[in-house]
Design a protein around this motif. Sequence first.
Motif, PDB file in Angstrom:
ATOM      1  N   ALA A 226       0.841  -1.196   0.000  1.00  0.00           N
ATOM      2  CA  ALA A 226       0.000   0.000   0.000  1.00  0.00           C
ATOM      3  C   ALA A 226       0.875   1.245   0.000  1.00  0.00           C
ATOM      4  O   ALA A 226       2.052   1.212   0.382  1.00  0.00           O
ATOM      5  N   ASN A 227       0.315   2.350  -0.428  1.00  0.00           N
ATOM      6  CA  ASN A 227       1.041   3.623  -0.421  1.00  0.00           C
ATOM      7  C   ASN A 227       1.485   3.976   0.996  1.00  0.00           C
ATOM      8  O   ASN A 227       0.722   3.848   1.955  1.00  0.00           O
ATOM      9  N   ASN A 228       2.738   4.430   1.114  1.00  0.00           N
ATOM     10  CA  ASN A 228       3.307   4.842   2.404  1.00  0.00           C
ATOM     11  C   ASN A 228       3.244   3.723   3.445  1.00  0.00           C
ATOM     12  O   ASN A 228       3.004   3.964   4.632  1.00  0.00           O
ATOM     13  N   SER A 229       3.434   2.482   2.987  1.00  0.00           N
ATOM     14  CA  SER A 229       3.386   1.336   3.882  1.00  0.00           C
ATOM     15  C   SER A 229       4.378   0.292   3.411  1.00  0.00           C
ATOM     16  O   SER A 229       4.871   0.351   2.285  1.00  0.00           O
ATOM     17  N   PHE A 230       4.682  -0.644   4.292  1.00  0.00           N
ATOM     18  CA  PHE A 230       5.530  -1.775   3.906  1.00  0.00           C
ATOM     19  C   PHE A 230       4.708  -3.051   3.790  1.00  0.00           C
ATOM     20  O   PHE A 230       5.236  -4.121   3.491  1.00  0.00           O
ATOM     21  N   LYS A 231       3.375  -2.944   4.013  1.00  0.00           N
ATOM     22  CA  LYS A 231       2.515  -4.119   4.071  1.00  0.00           C
ATOM     23  C   LYS A 231       1.860  -4.390   2.716  1.00  0.00           C
ATOM     24  O   LYS A 231       1.294  -3.486   2.099  1.00  0.00           O
ATOM     25  N   ALA A 232       1.950  -5.643   2.272  1.00  0.00           N
ATOM     26  CA  ALA A 232       1.268  -6.049   1.050  1.00  0.00           C
ATOM     27  C   ALA A 232      -0.071  -6.713   1.376  1.00  0.00           C
ATOM     28  O   ALA A 232      -1.067  -6.499   0.692  1.00  0.00           O
ATOM     29  N   SER A 233      -0.085  -7.508   2.438  1.00  0.00           N
ATOM     30  CA  SER A 233      -1.323  -8.151   2.852  1.00  0.00           C
ATOM     31  C   SER A 233      -2.326  -7.092   3.274  1.00  0.00           C
ATOM     32  O   SER A 233      -2.024  -6.215   4.082  1.00  0.00           O
ATOM     33  N   GLY A 234      -3.511  -7.159   2.720  1.00  0.00           N
ATOM     34  CA  GLY A 234      -4.545  -6.193   3.063  1.00  0.00           C
ATOM     35  C   GLY A 234      -4.488  -4.904   2.279  1.00  0.00           C
ATOM     36  O   GLY A 234      -5.309  -4.007   2.501  1.00  0.00           O
ATOM     37  N   SER A 235      -3.527  -4.776   1.347  1.00  0.00           N
ATOM     38  CA  SER A 235      -3.411  -3.524   0.592  1.00  0.00           C
ATOM     39  C   SER A 235      -4.530  -3.371  -0.428  1.00  0.00           C
ATOM     40  O   SER A 235      -4.894  -2.260  -0.807  1.00  0.00           O
ATOM     41  N   GLY A 236      -5.062  -4.495  -0.924  1.00  0.00           N
ATOM     42  CA  GLY A 236      -6.085  -4.447  -1.971  1.00  0.00           C
ATOM     43  C   GLY A 236      -5.520  -4.217  -3.353  1.00  0.00           C
ATOM     44  O   GLY A 236      -6.258  -4.246  -4.343  1.00  0.00           O
ATOM     45  N   ASN A 237      -4.215  -3.999  -3.454  1.00  0.00           N
ATOM     46  CA  ASN A 237      -3.566  -3.768  -4.750  1.00  0.00           C
ATOM     47  C   ASN A 237      -3.073  -5.114  -5.281  1.00  0.00           C
ATOM     48  O   ASN A 237      -1.896  -5.462  -5.173  1.00  0.00           O
ATOM     49  N   PHE A 238      -4.006  -5.887  -5.849  1.00  0.00           N
ATOM     50  CA  PHE A 238      -3.739  -7.256  -6.248  1.00  0.00           C
ATOM     51  C   PHE A 238      -3.796  -7.413  -7.759  1.00  0.00           C
ATOM     52  O   PHE A 238      -4.525  -6.696  -8.446  1.00  0.00           O
ATOM     53  N   SER A 239      -3.046  -8.387  -8.271  1.00  0.00           N
ATOM     54  CA  SER A 239      -3.124  -8.760  -9.683  1.00  0.00           C
ATOM     55  C   SER A 239      -2.705 -10.208  -9.827  1.00  0.00           C
ATOM     56  O   SER A 239      -2.028 -10.770  -8.954  1.00  0.00           O
ATOM     57  N   PHE A 240      -3.105 -10.801 -10.943  1.00  0.00           N
ATOM     58  CA  PHE A 240      -2.789 -12.202 -11.191  1.00  0.00           C
ATOM     59  C   PHE A 240      -1.773 -12.286 -12.323  1.00  0.00           C
ATOM     60  O   PHE A 240      -2.098 -12.032 -13.482  1.00  0.00           O
ATOM     61  N   PRO A 241      -0.519 -12.609 -11.991  1.00  0.00           N
ATOM     62  CA  PRO A 241       0.524 -12.634 -13.010  1.00  0.00           C
ATOM     63  C   PRO A 241       0.343 -13.785 -13.984  1.00  0.00           C
ATOM     64  O   PRO A 241      -0.154 -14.861 -13.625  1.00  0.00           O
ATOM     65  N   GLY A 242       0.752 -13.563 -15.237  1.00  0.00           N
ATOM     66  CA  GLY A 242       0.679 -14.593 -16.251  1.00  0.00           C
ATOM     67  C   GLY A 242       1.906 -15.478 -16.241  1.00  0.00           C
ATOM     68  O   GLY A 242       2.789 -15.356 -15.377  1.00  0.00           O
ATOM     69  N   GLU A 243       2.005 -16.343 -17.251  1.00  0.00           N
ATOM     70  CA  GLU A 243       3.047 -17.360 -17.297  1.00  0.00           C
ATOM     71  C   GLU A 243       4.449 -16.768 -17.259  1.00  0.00           C
ATOM     72  O   GLU A 243       5.352 -17.313 -16.640  1.00  0.00           O
ATOM     73  N   LYS A 244       4.662 -15.621 -17.910  1.00  0.00           N
ATOM     74  CA  LYS A 244       5.996 -15.044 -18.014  1.00  0.00           C
ATOM     75  C   LYS A 244       6.250 -13.955 -16.976  1.00  0.00           C
ATOM     76  O   LYS A 244       7.294 -13.289 -17.018  1.00  0.00           O
TER      77      LYS A 244
END
Length: 337
Positions: A226-244
């Motif tokens: 998240a912005n101005n944070s070190f936390k990824a869990s709970g940030s809501g900024n999610f994406s699903f990466p492809g094969e590459k």
Amino acid sequence: MKGNIYIATLPNGFFGSAGASWKSLSADDIAIDLRGEGYNVQVVSISDLPDIDLKANDTVFYTSSDDESIRAYVKDHIYLASKFCRVIPSFDALMAHENKGFQAIFRKKMGLGDLSGTYFFHLEDAPVNYPYVYKTSTGAGSSGVELIKKKGDEKKLSKNFRVGLYRRLAIFLRKMKLSLSEFAIYQYRHKGKCLSVSQEFVPGLDGDYKILVFGNRFYVLLRKVANNSFKASGSGNFSFPGEKDVDSSVLDYAKDVFFKLDVPYASLDVAHSESQNYLIEYQATNFGPYTLLNSNGYFVFKGGRWGFVEGKSDLQKSFSMAMIDYLERKNVKSDQA
């Protein structure tokens, strides 16, 4: 000879890991899938386990709970069952459920992951090797997580170790009545406590990977901080990466951790920094299925390389498939022993 398979639900018939706390998987459907593979399966209540004549070649497939009291009830029954037969997931996995403290010492002892850390319950026992990430032993997502950058930052943790007014008064009165050695014992027991862990801070991370593993299928979610944070869990900024889009070393690392845990399915939080991977946390009993439900495919290791299989997955069938895959792997091992 294959033993009996018991699928143990909570006393109300709940079999978890379906997402929200009010959504249950169907233990009966899992039983049907396993019977289709030739297993003798019964669905029972976990409270029935002490009355069942469990044999060494039997297996109990159980569910846990994020409710502390229900989870304690499950632990009592599964620990007893593990004395007579195989329990899946292992009792080690159940101990780690909603318990970051146990995870910390288990990972260190078993050589899982590459992040140093400590487990403590008094604030003065917190580490002094700054910076580090502080976490309460329980709590999902980013709750109870703080970055302790320097000496003095521990004061923002004081709320977790607060002692009530009545206890502070009792401590004052005991101090006047007890000897120094007696008071030291009394104070140690009654000063503020909070089951806590510290974890080595990895600078420069812009996110991590939530990886759900079901058998040989690896579902990957990228979580940005998240912005101005070190936390990824709970940030809501999610994406699903492809094969590459996923470094193969991340998948190799997740596969290695998964097989060391020796479970049919797991949720792994993995960080990647340059050429280094880190296991942040894991769960192998009940965990949120968001990554599987929303992914457009999964990674699979076949023919010495990683490939991506497109398509939606059915959560119910994924649990059955992972269970069957695990049982077959264990049976092969026992046949070769």
